[in-house]
Write a protein that holds these residues in place. Structure first.
Motif, mmCIF file in Angstrom:
data_model
loop_
_atom_site.group_PDB
_atom_site.id
_atom_site.type_symbol
_atom_site.label_atom_id
_atom_site.label_comp_id
_atom_site.label_asym_id
_atom_site.label_seq_id
_atom_site.Cartn_x
_atom_site.Cartn_y
_atom_site.Cartn_z
ATOM 1 N N MET A 54 0.827 -1.192 0.000
ATOM 2 C CA MET A 54 0.000 0.000 0.000
ATOM 3 C C MET A 54 0.870 1.254 0.000
ATOM 4 O O MET A 54 1.975 1.243 0.528
ATOM 5 N N HIS A 55 0.348 2.330 -0.597
ATOM 6 C CA HIS A 55 1.110 3.580 -0.661
ATOM 7 C C HIS A 55 0.143 4.755 -0.838
ATOM 8 O O HIS A 55 -0.937 4.608 -1.422
ATOM 9 N N PRO A 56 0.509 5.934 -0.370
ATOM 10 C CA PRO A 56 -0.339 7.109 -0.544
ATOM 11 C C PRO A 56 -0.150 7.697 -1.938
ATOM 12 O O PRO A 56 0.865 7.413 -2.598
ATOM 13 N N PRO A 57 -1.097 8.535 -2.420
ATOM 14 C CA PRO A 57 -2.325 8.895 -1.707
ATOM 15 C C PRO A 57 -3.548 8.067 -2.110
ATOM 16 O O PRO A 57 -4.583 8.177 -1.479
ATOM 17 N N TYR A 58 -3.426 7.215 -3.166
ATOM 18 C CA TYR A 58 -4.618 6.557 -3.716
ATOM 19 C C TYR A 58 -4.715 5.084 -3.366
ATOM 20 O O TYR A 58 -5.677 4.424 -3.748
ATOM 21 N N ALA A 59 -3.736 4.543 -2.655
ATOM 22 C CA ALA A 59 -3.754 3.119 -2.305
ATOM 23 C C ALA A 59 -3.347 2.952 -0.851
ATOM 24 O O ALA A 59 -2.474 2.149 -0.521
ATOM 25 N N THR A 60 -3.979 3.700 0.030
ATOM 26 C CA THR A 60 -3.615 3.671 1.443
ATOM 27 C C THR A 60 -4.202 2.482 2.186
ATOM 28 O O THR A 60 -3.751 2.160 3.284
ATOM 29 N N LYS A 61 -5.194 1.804 1.604
ATOM 30 C CA LYS A 61 -5.764 0.605 2.224
ATOM 31 C C LYS A 61 -5.290 -0.666 1.537
ATOM 32 O O LYS A 61 -4.903 -1.629 2.195
ATOM 33 N N SER A 62 -5.315 -0.692 0.191
ATOM 34 C CA SER A 62 -5.011 -1.935 -0.519
ATOM 35 C C SER A 62 -4.451 -1.643 -1.900
ATOM 36 O O SER A 62 -4.779 -0.631 -2.531
ATOM 37 N N VAL A 63 -3.622 -2.565 -2.384
ATOM 38 C CA VAL A 63 -3.293 -2.683 -3.808
ATOM 39 C C VAL A 63 -3.683 -4.101 -4.216
ATOM 40 O O VAL A 63 -3.387 -5.061 -3.516
ATOM 41 N N LEU A 64 -4.367 -4.233 -5.341
ATOM 42 C CA LEU A 64 -4.887 -5.536 -5.726
ATOM 43 C C LEU A 64 -5.150 -5.588 -7.230
ATOM 44 O O LEU A 64 -5.033 -4.591 -7.932
ATOM 45 N N CYS A 65 -5.485 -6.775 -7.700
ATOM 46 C CA CYS A 65 -5.834 -7.024 -9.113
ATOM 47 C C CYS A 65 -4.730 -6.577 -10.070
ATOM 48 O O CYS A 65 -4.954 -5.734 -10.946
ATOM 49 N N PRO A 66 -3.519 -7.148 -9.971
ATOM 50 C CA PRO A 66 -2.415 -6.724 -10.844
ATOM 51 C C PRO A 66 -2.580 -7.212 -12.279
ATOM 52 O O PRO A 66 -3.154 -8.265 -12.538
ATOM 53 N N ASP A 67 -2.048 -6.415 -13.202
ATOM 54 C CA ASP A 67 -1.940 -6.807 -14.606
ATOM 55 C C ASP A 67 -0.595 -6.293 -15.103
ATOM 56 O O ASP A 67 -0.343 -5.084 -15.088
ATOM 57 N N VAL A 68 0.293 -7.184 -15.540
ATOM 58 C CA VAL A 68 1.655 -6.814 -15.921
ATOM 59 C C VAL A 68 1.846 -6.989 -17.415
ATOM 60 O O VAL A 68 1.500 -8.041 -17.978
ATOM 61 N N ILE A 69 2.397 -5.950 -18.067
ATOM 62 C CA ILE A 69 2.695 -6.024 -19.495
ATOM 63 C C ILE A 69 4.154 -5.648 -19.730
ATOM 64 O O ILE A 69 4.714 -4.831 -18.997
ATOM 65 N N PRO A 70 4.803 -6.242 -20.752
ATOM 66 C CA PRO A 70 6.166 -5.825 -21.110
ATOM 67 C C PRO A 70 6.119 -4.521 -21.896
ATOM 68 O O PRO A 70 5.188 -4.280 -22.672
ATOM 69 N N LEU A 71 7.109 -3.678 -21.707
ATOM 70 C CA LEU A 71 7.205 -2.416 -22.441
ATOM 71 C C LEU A 71 8.254 -2.532 -23.535
ATOM 72 O O LEU A 71 9.157 -3.378 -23.468
ATOM 73 N N PRO A 72 8.166 -1.690 -24.567
ATOM 74 C CA PRO A 72 9.122 -1.782 -25.679
ATOM 75 C C PRO A 72 10.583 -1.629 -25.260
ATOM 76 O O PRO A 72 11.481 -2.142 -25.934
ATOM 77 N N ASP A 73 10.853 -0.923 -24.144
ATOM 78 C CA ASP A 73 12.234 -0.708 -23.718
ATOM 79 C C ASP A 73 12.764 -1.807 -22.806
ATOM 80 O O ASP A 73 13.853 -1.695 -22.239
ATOM 81 N N GLY A 74 12.004 -2.904 -22.626
ATOM 82 C CA GLY A 74 12.450 -4.025 -21.824
ATOM 83 C C GLY A 74 11.975 -4.005 -20.385
ATOM 84 O O GLY A 74 12.137 -5.000 -19.672
ATOM 85 N N ARG A 75 11.413 -2.887 -19.952
ATOM 86 C CA ARG A 75 10.866 -2.819 -18.605
ATOM 87 C C ARG A 75 9.456 -3.418 -18.570
ATOM 88 O O ARG A 75 8.916 -3.840 -19.595
ATOM 89 N N TYR A 76 8.876 -3.448 -17.376
ATOM 90 C CA TYR A 76 7.510 -3.933 -17.195
ATOM 91 C C TYR A 76 6.667 -2.836 -16.552
ATOM 92 O O TYR A 76 7.174 -2.038 -15.753
ATOM 93 N N ARG A 77 5.405 -2.812 -16.915
ATOM 94 C CA ARG A 77 4.448 -1.931 -16.236
ATOM 95 C C ARG A 77 3.351 -2.786 -15.627
ATOM 96 O O ARG A 77 2.819 -3.696 -16.281
ATOM 97 N N MET A 78 3.032 -2.494 -14.384
ATOM 98 C CA MET A 78 1.919 -3.139 -13.699
ATOM 99 C C MET A 78 0.781 -2.139 -13.538
ATOM 100 O O MET A 78 0.971 -1.045 -13.010
ATOM 101 N N TYR A 79 -0.394 -2.517 -14.025
ATOM 102 C CA TYR A 79 -1.612 -1.783 -13.719
ATOM 103 C C TYR A 79 -2.313 -2.515 -12.572
ATOM 104 O O TYR A 79 -2.313 -3.747 -12.524
#
Length: 278
Positions: A54-79
């Motif tokens: 969890m982290h402020p300011p929009y996820a102070t109670k929970s983080v959940l339902c991850p979706d991970v995609i590869p990015l063109p530069d080799g990194r990953y982004r999680m929604y």
């Protein structure tokens, strides 16, 4: 453990990102965080540890339902879905970046959200729309505070983005509550591209009488969807007689697909289960 999201790794293995919450407590009562597990065969899984807390300011109670995609530069982004305490506002879609898929840094701002409705369980795909290469995100919209009556606008919608950060809602509804099994809620979409270029969506549906089930629909353009009248995966045993939802489908390389989904028994214990296509 719940809300599985599985990706294929460059070395041929698999990594599952999932939500975990305190033992003996319901998801509504507990702070949720995102962890991961790794597998060579998509059957036996070994837990790796905490990926996002969890982290402020929009996820102070929970983080959940991850979706991970590869990015063109080799990194990953999680929604993922961020939850604040109820008095602070509805759920929103957030994102984080990683160099290796293990260490994640939340990105500033909201990917999608407002002060009126809750949004969550994102799934993002790369799409060619005309001459533009875009990100299309599917996610559910729910009332805030949550209502389950048939007239509540709990639906699945989509949004598009040029950069994966700034999303604009697309007009209309992708999946609406249209059948008796979906009378309370449709949510948690997972979309895959088929070999002929069309799309298939798997999603959860809930009614007052039946707590869950995975349903499916197909689309030629990713916007207009035709539902299959049959239930794709239904409640069938003691491990899933309390809830069945949050599907994630991945190809196995031999022409079959495996669906991972969350299941809850009548005692409130959540697990990740799977089903394999023939």
């Amino acid at each position: 453990s719940c809300t599985p999201n599985v990706i294929r790794l460059p070395d041929g293995g698999y990594r599952m990102y999932y939500t975990e919450f305190g033992p003996g407590r319901s998801i509504a009562e507990s702070d949720c965080y995102i962890k991961s597990a790794i597998s060579e065969d998509c059957v036996s899984w070994h837990k790796e540890g905490l990926r996002l807390y969890m982290h402020p300011p929009y996820a102070t109670k929970s983080v959940l339902c991850p979706d991970v995609i590869p990015l063109p530069d080799g990194r990953y982004r999680m929604y993922y879905e961020g939850r604040r305490h109820k008095e602070k506002g509805p759920n929103v879609v957030l994102s984080a970046l990683s160099e290796d898929g293990l260490t994640w840094e939340p990105e500033p701002g909201i990917r999608f959200g407002d002060d009126e409705l809750s949004y969550g369980a994102p799934r993002c795909l790369y799409n060619e729309i005309g001459d533009r290469q875009l990100y299309r995100m599917y996610f559910h919209q729910q009332t805030y505070p949550m209502r389950s009556e048939p007239d509540a606008p709990n639906v699945i919608i989509s949004a598009i983005s040029d950069d994966g950060l700034h999303f604009e809602r697309e007009a209309g509804v992708r999946i609406a509550k249209e059948t008796e099994r979906e009378s309370s809620n449709v949510y948690a979409p997972d979309v895959i591209r088929l070999g002929d270029g069309s799309f298939r969506m798997y999603y959860a549906g809930v009614s007052v009488e039946i707590s869950g089930g995975v349903f499916t629909a197909v689309s030629q353009d990713g916007l207009l969807w035709s539902k299959d009248p049959e239930v794709c995966v239904d409640l069938a045993g003691p491990l899933e007689n309390g809830l069945l939802s949050e599907p994630c489908v991945i190809g196995l390389g031999d022409g079959r697909c495996r669906m991972f989904y969350e299941a809850c028994d009548q005692d409130g214990n959540f697990r990740v289960l799977s089903a394999t296509s023939r």
